[in-house]
Scaffold this active site. Structure first.
Site, short mmCIF file in Angstrom:
data_model
loop_
_atom_site.label_atom_id
_atom_site.label_comp_id
_atom_site.label_asym_id
_atom_site.label_seq_id
_atom_site.Cartn_x
_atom_site.Cartn_y
_atom_site.Cartn_z
N GLY A 162 -17.28 1.16 -0.89
CA GLY A 162 -18.29 2.73 -0.75
C GLY A 162 -19.41 1.95 -1.06
O GLY A 162 -20.43 2.76 -1.13
N HIS A 191 0.05 -12.08 1.45
CA HIS A 191 -1.10 -11.26 0.85
C HIS A 191 -1.65 -12.62 -0.50
O HIS A 191 -2.43 -12.28 -0.80
CB HIS A 191 -0.43 -9.78 0.32
CG HIS A 191 -1.39 -8.64 0.01
ND1 HIS A 191 -0.63 -7.77 0.14
CD2 HIS A 191 -2.67 -8.81 0.34
CE1 HIS A 191 -1.40 -6.68 0.16
NE2 HIS A 191 -3.57 -7.13 0.49
N TYR A 217 0.96 -1.04 -0.54
CA TYR A 217 -0.35 0.11 -0.11
C TYR A 217 0.87 1.46 -0.28
O TYR A 217 1.57 1.88 0.77
CB TYR A 217 -1.02 -0.14 1.41
CG TYR A 217 -2.08 -0.78 1.54
CD1 TYR A 217 -2.27 -1.96 0.58
CD2 TYR A 217 -2.44 -1.54 2.60
CE1 TYR A 217 -3.28 -2.98 0.13
CE2 TYR A 217 -3.41 -2.68 2.41
CZ TYR A 217 -3.43 -2.85 1.89
OH TYR A 217 -4.15 -4.16 1.99
#
Length: 339
Positions: A220, A135, A69
């Protein structure tokens, strides 16, 4: 019964344990990915630090980041925010996705696991990582070799607990046979339930492993605030996501009225209902909604107190059935290849 979180203010409820011997954390964590400004448009470091501090003040203990990130900047930000407050947080970070010269590839080799861990420790400014995830597994390294190296990092005190992300049920069992796995991090929400269909959640429960649900708000979408891509920044990751693409977003918007009806009935937001749905799927599931804004953080925390009715849950399950959702959850070039 799980212990109670007793932090000030808003987040009060049964803590959720990461694995049989892992740490107890608040029922809702904080995903920090968006704070790097790489995926959802520009970010403000000072504001992000305030969000992290407010989360800690409110009893949120699980903070999730990764070395990829912002190419390490996200870990540095989390590390700065935790100076003087290290003991209040359970730090989760990840390794295994590498990028260089415009390329992206997975590397879960033992050598890279160790090198990546040392680099994450430096960026975070800590002596040990509480929960260290693979990950993504690469396609050549046996999972036993990767977990074996992580187990050595545990023995050395550099890692406290081991996790896997986007892993198959088969490789989860193979990994757990080498060293206890505390958590599996996978996308899980009303509109993404792959871990149910592919047996990963069942394997987690069989082995006593927690599921950490990333993107529990559907990036979202499930908040009801993204009704057009015109509102997204030109660098926003969602512009290339099939579920937000032309045709996909319009089709998926037809699912929202049921969510919004439940929200209106409870006097809460659609996002809070979506989070309450995830929490209702089991006390071994910890959602980590990401935000860099204080109002949204407060809404997410308050969702831990919302109890949906059986009728609410049944209606949401029916309307958001997997075959009712339009579009894949990632663009094809970066769709996770689960091993």
């Amino acid at each position: 019964m799980a212990p109670e979180t007793t932090s000030p203010g808003r987040l009060v409820g049964p803590a959720r344990r990461l694995g049989a011997d892992g740490p107890a954390v608040g029922p809702i964590g904080l995903g920090c990915m968006g704070m790097s400004g790489e995926f959802y448009g520009p970010a403000d470091d000072a504001q992000s630090v305030r969000v992290i501090h407010s989360a800690l003040d409110s009893g949120v203990t699980l903070l999730d980041t990764a070395d990829m990130y912002g190419s390490g900047r996200n870990e540095e930000l989390v590390g700065r925010a935790l100076r003087g407050r290290r003991d209040e947080a359970v730090i989760a970070t990840k390794f295994g996705i590498r990028r260089a010269d415009g390329r992206r590839w997975n590397d879960s080799s033992p050598a890279y696991a160790r090198a990546a861990c040392e680099a994450s420790l430096r960026r975070l400014g800590v002596e040990a990582i509480d929960l260290y995830y693979v990950h993504r597994l690469d396609t050549v390294t046996p999972v036993e070799e990767t977990v074996g190296e992580l187990a050595r990092l545990v023995q050395e005190g550099k890692v406290r607990h081991i996790g896997l992300s986007e892993v198959s049920a088969l490789n989860l069992r193979r990994a757990h046979a080498v060293h206890p796995i505390a958590a599996v991090q996978s996308e899980f929400s009303l509109w993404t339930r792959n871990v149910v269909d592919d047996g990963v959640l069942a394997a987690c429960r069989e082995l006593g492993i927690a599921l950490v649900a990333y993107s529990p708000l559907g990036r979202g979408f499930l908040t009801g605030t993204v009704r057009s891509t015109d509102t997204l920044h030109e660098t926003d990751f969602r512009l290339g996501n099939p579920r937000f693409a032309e045709g996909g977003l319009e089709a998926n918007l037809a699912l929202l009225p049921t969510l919004e009806k439940a929200a209106a009935a409870h006097g809460v937001t659609a996002g809070q209902v979506a989070l309450a749905w995830v929490l209702a799927q089991g006390e071994d599931i910890v959602p980590i909604p990401g935000t860099r804004r204080l109002p949204y953080l407060e809404q997410n925390i308050a969702a831990a107190r919302l109890e949906l009715t059986a009728e609410d849950l049944a209606a949401l399950d029916r309307v958001f059935a997997p075959d009712a959702v339009t579009g894949e959850r990632y663009p094809a070039p970066i769709m996770p290849v689960t091993r």
